[in-house]
Design a protein around this motif. Structure first.
Motif, PDB file in Angstrom:
ATOM      1  N   UNK A  44       4.472   0.336 -12.451  1.00  0.00           N
ATOM      2  CA  UNK A  44       3.382   1.313 -12.478  1.00  0.00           C
ATOM      3  C   UNK A  44       2.745   1.448 -11.099  1.00  0.00           C
ATOM      4  N   UNK A  45       3.378   0.858 -10.091  1.00  0.00           N
ATOM      5  CA  UNK A  45       2.786   0.835  -8.754  1.00  0.00           C
ATOM      6  C   UNK A  45       3.093   2.089  -7.951  1.00  0.00           C
ATOM      7  N   UNK A  46       4.284   2.648  -8.145  1.00  0.00           N
ATOM      8  CA  UNK A  46       4.686   3.798  -7.342  1.00  0.00           C
ATOM      9  C   UNK A  46       4.951   3.451  -5.890  1.00  0.00           C
ATOM     10  N   UNK A  47       5.181   2.175  -5.606  1.00  0.00           N
ATOM     11  CA  UNK A  47       5.387   1.717  -4.230  1.00  0.00           C
ATOM     12  C   UNK A  47       6.733   1.006  -4.139  1.00  0.00           C
ATOM     13  N   UNK A  48       7.412   1.160  -3.010  1.00  0.00           N
ATOM     14  CA  UNK A  48       8.740   0.560  -2.881  1.00  0.00           C
ATOM     15  C   UNK A  48       8.724  -0.954  -3.060  1.00  0.00           C
ATOM     16  N   UNK A  49       7.707  -1.634  -2.563  1.00  0.00           N
ATOM     17  CA  UNK A  49       7.658  -3.095  -2.719  1.00  0.00           C
ATOM     18  C   UNK A  49       7.513  -3.484  -4.177  1.00  0.00           C
ATOM     19  N   UNK A  50       6.682  -2.754  -4.894  1.00  0.00           N
ATOM     20  CA  UNK A  50       6.511  -3.026  -6.308  1.00  0.00           C
ATOM     21  C   UNK A  50       7.782  -2.756  -7.092  1.00  0.00           C
ATOM     22  N   UNK A  51       8.460  -1.675  -6.763  1.00  0.00           N
ATOM     23  CA  UNK A  51       9.702  -1.340  -7.452  1.00  0.00           C
ATOM     24  C   UNK A  51      10.794  -2.366  -7.155  1.00  0.00           C
ATOM     25  N   UNK A  52      10.874  -2.801  -5.918  1.00  0.00           N
ATOM     26  CA  UNK A  52      11.846  -3.835  -5.581  1.00  0.00           C
ATOM     27  C   UNK A  52      11.572  -5.111  -6.367  1.00  0.00           C
ATOM     28  N   UNK A  53      10.308  -5.477  -6.485  1.00  0.00           N
ATOM     29  CA  UNK A  53       9.947  -6.668  -7.241  1.00  0.00           C
ATOM     30  C   UNK A  53      10.348  -6.514  -8.707  1.00  0.00           C
ATOM     31  N   UNK A  54      10.069  -5.349  -9.284  1.00  0.00           N
ATOM     32  CA  UNK A  54      10.415  -5.113 -10.680  1.00  0.00           C
ATOM     33  C   UNK A  54      11.914  -5.287 -10.913  1.00  0.00           C
ATOM     34  N   UNK A  55      12.717  -4.748 -10.004  1.00  0.00           N
ATOM     35  CA  UNK A  55      14.174  -4.832 -10.157  1.00  0.00           C
ATOM     36  C   UNK A  55      14.662  -6.258  -9.937  1.00  0.00           C
ATOM     37  N   UNK A  56      14.211  -6.907  -8.875  1.00  0.00           N
ATOM     38  CA  UNK A  56      14.757  -8.218  -8.498  1.00  0.00           C
ATOM     39  C   UNK A  56      14.235  -9.363  -9.358  1.00  0.00           C
ATOM     40  N   UNK A  57      13.101  -9.131 -10.041  1.00  0.00           N
ATOM     41  CA  UNK A  57      12.584 -10.166 -10.942  1.00  0.00           C
ATOM     42  C   UNK A  57      13.131 -10.027 -12.357  1.00  0.00           C
ATOM     43  N   UNK A  58      13.969  -9.027 -12.560  1.00  0.00           N
ATOM     44  CA  UNK A  58      14.586  -8.819 -13.872  1.00  0.00           C
ATOM     45  C   UNK A  58      15.925  -9.549 -13.930  1.00  0.00           C
ATOM     46  N   UNK A  59      16.201 -10.198 -15.036  1.00  0.00           N
ATOM     47  CA  UNK A  59      17.426 -10.981 -15.177  1.00  0.00           C
ATOM     48  C   UNK A  59      18.642 -10.082 -15.398  1.00  0.00           C
ATOM     49  N   UNK A  60      19.834 -10.693 -15.397  1.00  0.00           N
ATOM     50  CA  UNK A  60      21.069  -9.972 -15.679  1.00  0.00           C
ATOM     51  C   UNK A  60      20.950  -9.219 -17.003  1.00  0.00           C
ATOM     52  N   UNK A  61      21.526  -8.030 -17.039  1.00  0.00           N
ATOM     53  CA  UNK A  61      21.543  -7.164 -18.213  1.00  0.00           C
ATOM     54  C   UNK A  61      20.160  -6.647 -18.596  1.00  0.00           C
TER      55      UNK A  61
END
Length: 353
Positions: free
Chosen positions: A247-264
């Motif tokens: 919900x951040x709309x910022x590249x750093x926040x989006x990167x965190x969301x993706x990289x903190x998510x596990x496989x699948x």
């Protein structure tokens, strides 16, 4: 002699202008709504309040502002098929053409017809004593919910619910919410109601983190830093979350969301604007992750959400940290633009607390 009302406009220089305008008269298929609550959306701040940056669907055309309205019908035009005088209602804030493929799916937000007009953007919105709306844009507000509950559903909660439905939320899931502004707080409240086993919230602003903790919307929350992924992994047995909501709309926040998510895992992007820089192979492809984009919701799902909110026994108005009257609209928008509060509402009559 025409009756008049007070209404708020956004000239685009971080100010609000109040004007006296005529109270509209409903025509065929239209209703006149006595406004009860109109909450402020981050999109208003981003694309209208500071300066008029929006184009196309976000092109502000000097109309009465406010696209999160709830109120009561006080006058009906001819030709109504469902709603009547006295009904408590929420307004789905985009009035589409009604006949394109997107409108027939209920996604008036995605209507590209020249007849598309959004309340508070291309047609008059809810920051006034009365609002003229089309019957097809209305959602019934149950007695169990306040008008400010309804105003929250009109955009923020509806938008979040759509995104959560795309990624699916259940008791198996640890969920990360990145960005704890009003939309992020709504994401926390809804994921909790939908049964998520663990909710982790992060933001760059201490005050927003504190709101999430104080309102008991999260199991863990912290101000993000360069150790954020490590902290999230430690909270999830080293695996990461099953679901993430940006919900951040910022590249750093989006990167965190993706990289903190596990496989699948699955990630949904709700926050508007900004950019997104990823390394597709390690971030997505090799981890078998899926990213969804989600924009507002459809009108049938908004009706469904209202029913669910009553069933779950939650109240979106609990996320409103500040209430103002219409003559205080300038203070309301200034506070919202500061980014250190929860939801801000302009309220009328019995909604004033």
């Amino acid at each position: 002699m025409k009756q008049t009302m007070q209404a708020a406009y956004l000239p685009g220089n971080s100010t609000v202008v109040l004007k006296e305008v005529d109270i509209p008269v409903p025509g065929h298929g239209e209703v006149l709504i006595k406004m009860k609550s109109s909450t402020i959306c981050g999109s208003d701040i981003r694309a209208i309040y500071r300066e008029h940056l929006g184009k196309g669907p976000e092109g502000y055309q000097n109309k009465i502002c406010g696209h999160e309205p709830a109120g009561q019908i006080v006058k009906c035009g001819p030709g109504l098929r469902r709603f009547k005088e006295g009904d408590r209602i929420i307004v789905y804030h985009i009035s589409g053409c009604g006949v394109c493929n997107d409108c027939r799916r209920g996604y008036m937000i995605s209507c590209t017809s020249p007849y598309r007009r959004a309340y508070g953007w291309q047609r008059d919105g809810g920051m006034a004593e009365y609002l003229l709306a089309e019957e097809k844009d209305l959602v019934l507000l149950p007695d169990e919910l306040s008008y400010t509950d309804g105003a929250q559903v009109a955009c923020g909660f509806g938008t979040v619910y759509e995104g959560l439905e795309k990624i699916g939320i259940c008791g198996n899931d640890a969920v990360l919410v990145v960005g704890l502004g009003p939309v992020g707080l709504a994401a926390c409240m809804l994921t909790k109601a939908m049964g998520a086993s663990k909710i982790i919230g992060v933001d760059t602003v201490r005050e927003r983190v504190d709101i999430a903790i104080d309102k008991k919307l999260v199991d863990h929350a912290f101000v993000t830093d360069d150790q954020a992924i490590s902290k999230i992994l430690a909270l999830t047995g080293g695996m990461g979350v099953e679901r993430a909501v940006d919900c951040s709309g910022h590249t750093s926040g989006r990167q965190l969301a993706v990289r903190a998510t596990r496989k699948w895992g699955k990630i949904v992007l709700i926050g508007e604007g900004g950019t997104m820089e990823l390394n597709p192979s390690p971030d997505l492809i090799h981890e078998q992750k899926t990213i969804y984009g989600s924009w507002v919701t459809n009108i049938w799902r908004m009706e469904e959400l209202v029913e669910r909110i009553v069933r779950w026994g939650i109240h979106p108005d609990q996320l409103v940290t500040n209430r103002f009257t219409l003559d205080q609209a300038s203070d309301a928008f200034a506070l919202m633009a500061g980014g250190k509060c929860g939801k801000v509402a302009v309220v009328f009559d019995e909604e004033i607390k």
